[in-house]
Design a protein around this motif. Structure first.
Motif, PDB file in Angstrom:
ATOM      1  N   GLY A   1      48.853  35.417  32.738  1.00 25.05           N
ATOM      2  CA  GLY A   1      47.561  35.884  33.022  1.00 25.05           C
ATOM      3  C   GLY A   1      47.054  35.489  34.143  1.00 25.05           C
ATOM      4  O   GLY A   1      45.570  35.836  34.287  1.00 25.05           O
ATOM      5  N   ALA A   2      47.299  34.457  34.850  1.00 28.01           N
ATOM      6  CA  ALA A   2      46.647  33.966  35.875  1.00 28.01           C
ATOM      7  C   ALA A   2      46.232  34.901  37.216  1.00 28.01           C
ATOM      8  O   ALA A   2      47.181  35.940  37.227  1.00 28.01           O
ATOM      9  CB  ALA A   2      47.387  32.895  36.834  1.00 28.01           C
ATOM     10  N   HIS A   3      45.297  34.854  37.846  1.00 28.86           N
ATOM     11  CA  HIS A   3      45.062  35.908  39.005  1.00 28.86           C
ATOM     12  C   HIS A   3      44.066  35.043  40.045  1.00 28.86           C
ATOM     13  O   HIS A   3      43.563  34.225  39.686  1.00 28.86           O
ATOM     14  CB  HIS A   3      44.172  37.181  38.314  1.00 28.86           C
ATOM     15  CG  HIS A   3      42.771  36.807  37.723  1.00 28.86           C
ATOM     16  ND1 HIS A   3      42.557  36.300  36.939  1.00 28.86           N
ATOM     17  CD2 HIS A   3      41.497  36.758  38.579  1.00 28.86           C
ATOM     18  CE1 HIS A   3      41.369  35.973  36.699  1.00 28.86           C
ATOM     19  NE2 HIS A   3      40.640  36.501  37.746  1.00 28.86           N
ATOM     20  N   ALA A   4      44.126  35.942  41.280  1.00 35.02           N
ATOM     21  CA  ALA A   4      43.543  35.112  42.404  1.00 35.02           C
ATOM     22  C   ALA A   4      42.111  35.553  41.952  1.00 35.02           C
ATOM     23  O   ALA A   4      41.631  36.574  41.683  1.00 35.02           O
ATOM     24  CB  ALA A   4      44.041  35.632  43.559  1.00 35.02           C
ATOM     25  N   GLY A   5      41.318  34.632  42.624  1.00 32.09           N
ATOM     26  CA  GLY A   5      39.782  34.790  42.526  1.00 32.09           C
ATOM     27  C   GLY A   5      39.166  35.908  43.458  1.00 32.09           C
ATOM     28  O   GLY A   5      40.168  36.155  44.349  1.00 32.09           O
ATOM     29  N   SER A   6      38.357  36.674  43.085  1.00 31.51           N
ATOM     30  CA  SER A   6      37.958  37.681  44.141  1.00 31.51           C
ATOM     31  C   SER A   6      36.438  37.492  44.044  1.00 31.51           C
ATOM     32  O   SER A   6      35.744  36.869  43.463  1.00 31.51           O
ATOM     33  CB  SER A   6      38.242  39.102  43.446  1.00 31.51           C
ATOM     34  OG  SER A   6      37.769  39.114  42.296  1.00 31.51           O
ATOM     35  N   TRP A   7      36.025  38.176  44.895  1.00 31.90           N
ATOM     36  CA  TRP A   7      34.504  38.633  45.260  1.00 31.90           C
ATOM     37  C   TRP A   7      33.820  39.173  44.090  1.00 31.90           C
ATOM     38  O   TRP A   7      32.749  38.656  43.682  1.00 31.90           O
ATOM     39  CB  TRP A   7      34.115  39.223  46.411  1.00 31.90           C
ATOM     40  CG  TRP A   7      34.355  38.837  47.885  1.00 31.90           C
ATOM     41  CD1 TRP A   7      35.586  39.069  48.330  1.00 31.90           C
ATOM     42  CD2 TRP A   7      33.853  37.637  48.450  1.00 31.90           C
ATOM     43  NE1 TRP A   7      35.656  38.177  49.603  1.00 31.90           N
ATOM     44  CE2 TRP A   7      34.572  37.424  49.529  1.00 31.90           C
ATOM     45  CE3 TRP A   7      32.716  36.854  47.792  1.00 31.90           C
ATOM     46  CZ2 TRP A   7      34.142  36.382  50.216  1.00 31.90           C
ATOM     47  CZ3 TRP A   7      32.419  35.869  48.955  1.00 31.90           C
ATOM     48  CH2 TRP A   7      33.171  35.549  49.964  1.00 31.90           C
ATOM     49  N   ARG A   8      34.477  39.902  43.239  1.00 33.13           N
ATOM     50  CA  ARG A   8      34.082  40.452  42.097  1.00 33.13           C
ATOM     51  C   ARG A   8      33.567  39.451  41.051  1.00 33.13           C
ATOM     52  O   ARG A   8      32.752  38.965  40.216  1.00 33.13           O
ATOM     53  CB  ARG A   8      34.927  41.267  41.435  1.00 33.13           C
ATOM     54  CG  ARG A   8      34.346  42.033  39.820  1.00 33.13           C
ATOM     55  CD  ARG A   8      35.241  43.077  39.377  1.00 33.13           C
ATOM     56  NE  ARG A   8      36.289  43.535  40.347  1.00 33.13           N
ATOM     57  CZ  ARG A   8      37.405  44.193  40.178  1.00 33.13           C
ATOM     58  NH1 ARG A   8      37.837  44.102  38.919  1.00 33.13           N
ATOM     59  NH2 ARG A   8      38.064  44.493  41.213  1.00 33.13           N
ATOM     60  N   ASP A   9      34.838  38.139  41.023  1.00 35.66           N
ATOM     61  CA  ASP A   9      34.393  37.084  40.113  1.00 35.66           C
ATOM     62  C   ASP A   9      32.983  36.165  40.540  1.00 35.66           C
ATOM     63  O   ASP A   9      32.465  35.723  39.775  1.00 35.66           O
ATOM     64  CB  ASP A   9      35.637  35.893  40.004  1.00 35.66           C
ATOM     65  CG  ASP A   9      36.951  36.819  39.714  1.00 35.66           C
ATOM     66  OD1 ASP A   9      36.786  37.638  38.570  1.00 35.66           O
ATOM     67  OD2 ASP A   9      37.999  36.220  39.933  1.00 35.66           O
ATOM     68  N   LEU A  10      32.888  36.055  41.800  1.00 32.18           N
ATOM     69  CA  LEU A  10      31.736  35.444  42.335  1.00 32.18           C
ATOM     70  C   LEU A  10      30.582  36.136  41.807  1.00 32.18           C
ATOM     71  O   LEU A  10      29.568  35.353  41.455  1.00 32.18           O
ATOM     72  CB  LEU A  10      31.827  35.346  43.937  1.00 32.18           C
ATOM     73  CG  LEU A  10      30.854  34.387  44.491  1.00 32.18           C
ATOM     74  CD1 LEU A  10      30.881  32.948  44.082  1.00 32.18           C
ATOM     75  CD2 LEU A  10      30.965  34.432  46.117  1.00 32.18           C
ATOM     76  N   GLY A  11      30.437  37.176  42.059  1.00 31.29           N
ATOM     77  CA  GLY A  11      29.556  38.112  41.776  1.00 31.29           C
ATOM     78  C   GLY A  11      29.174  38.209  40.278  1.00 31.29           C
ATOM     79  O   GLY A  11      27.992  38.018  39.874  1.00 31.29           O
ATOM     80  N   ARG A  12      29.939  38.157  39.307  1.00 28.28           N
ATOM     81  CA  ARG A  12      30.073  38.074  37.898  1.00 28.28           C
ATOM     82  C   ARG A  12      29.391  36.631  37.617  1.00 28.28           C
ATOM     83  O   ARG A  12      28.623  36.259  36.791  1.00 28.28           O
ATOM     84  CB  ARG A  12      31.460  38.413  37.327  1.00 28.28           C
ATOM     85  CG  ARG A  12      31.200  38.246  35.717  1.00 28.28           C
ATOM     86  CD  ARG A  12      32.632  38.622  35.087  1.00 28.28           C
ATOM     87  NE  ARG A  12      33.337  39.575  35.609  1.00 28.28           N
ATOM     88  CZ  ARG A  12      34.587  39.619  36.292  1.00 28.28           C
ATOM     89  NH1 ARG A  12      35.112  38.047  36.266  1.00 28.28           N
ATOM     90  NH2 ARG A  12      35.358  40.514  36.733  1.00 28.28           N
TER      91      ARG A  12
END
Length: 129
Positions: free
Chosen positions: A75-86
């Motif tokens: 279930g690993a995923h690359a970080g995204s801008w959405r994660d930063l916004g969250r």
């Protein structure tokens, strides 16, 4: 070890794992089980291939395939801008809210120290000099 025979024998498993990794969001339960089994099998194939020292290009491709399959399984995923916004809109404010009493006590202590230093400076002409 005969590399051509090894590749011919194992390639269908590698290609099936590649297909399952590409459509990982739409897998059935049986396909997820198959994905895990193929991941283990292909990781073993990669180990055998590396220990034999044959075809570094094939080993590199298999290594990438195994890494992608592991990311799907864990279930690993690359970080995204959405994660930063969250983080800034949900996680960080929630943490601040949970610790609000500590923050308020710290702020009050800083105000008390600042007022005490200000009174001391205003009352003592030597300190002002």
């Amino acid at each position: 070890m005969d590399l051509d025979l090894f590749v011919t024998e194992r390639r269908p498993s590698w290609e099936r794992l590649h297909k399952l990794v590409r459509r990982h969001r739409r897998l059935t339960g049986e396909e997820v089980d198959e994905l895990v089994e193929l991941y283990q099998r292909v990781a073993t194939d990669l180990s055998v291939l590396r220990s034999a020292g044959h075809d570094p290009a094939l080993a590199g491709w298999l290594s990438g395939l195994v890494a992608r399959a592991r990311a799907v399984i864990t279930g690993a995923h690359a970080g995204s801008w959405r994660d930063l916004g969250r983080f800034f809109t949900r996680s960080f404010p929630a943490a601040l809210y949970r610790l609000r009493w500590w923050w308020l006590a710290t702020a009050a202590a800083n105000v008390v120290v600042a007022v005490a230093v200000g009174v001391w400076i205003a009352a003592d002409p030597e300190v002002q000099a």
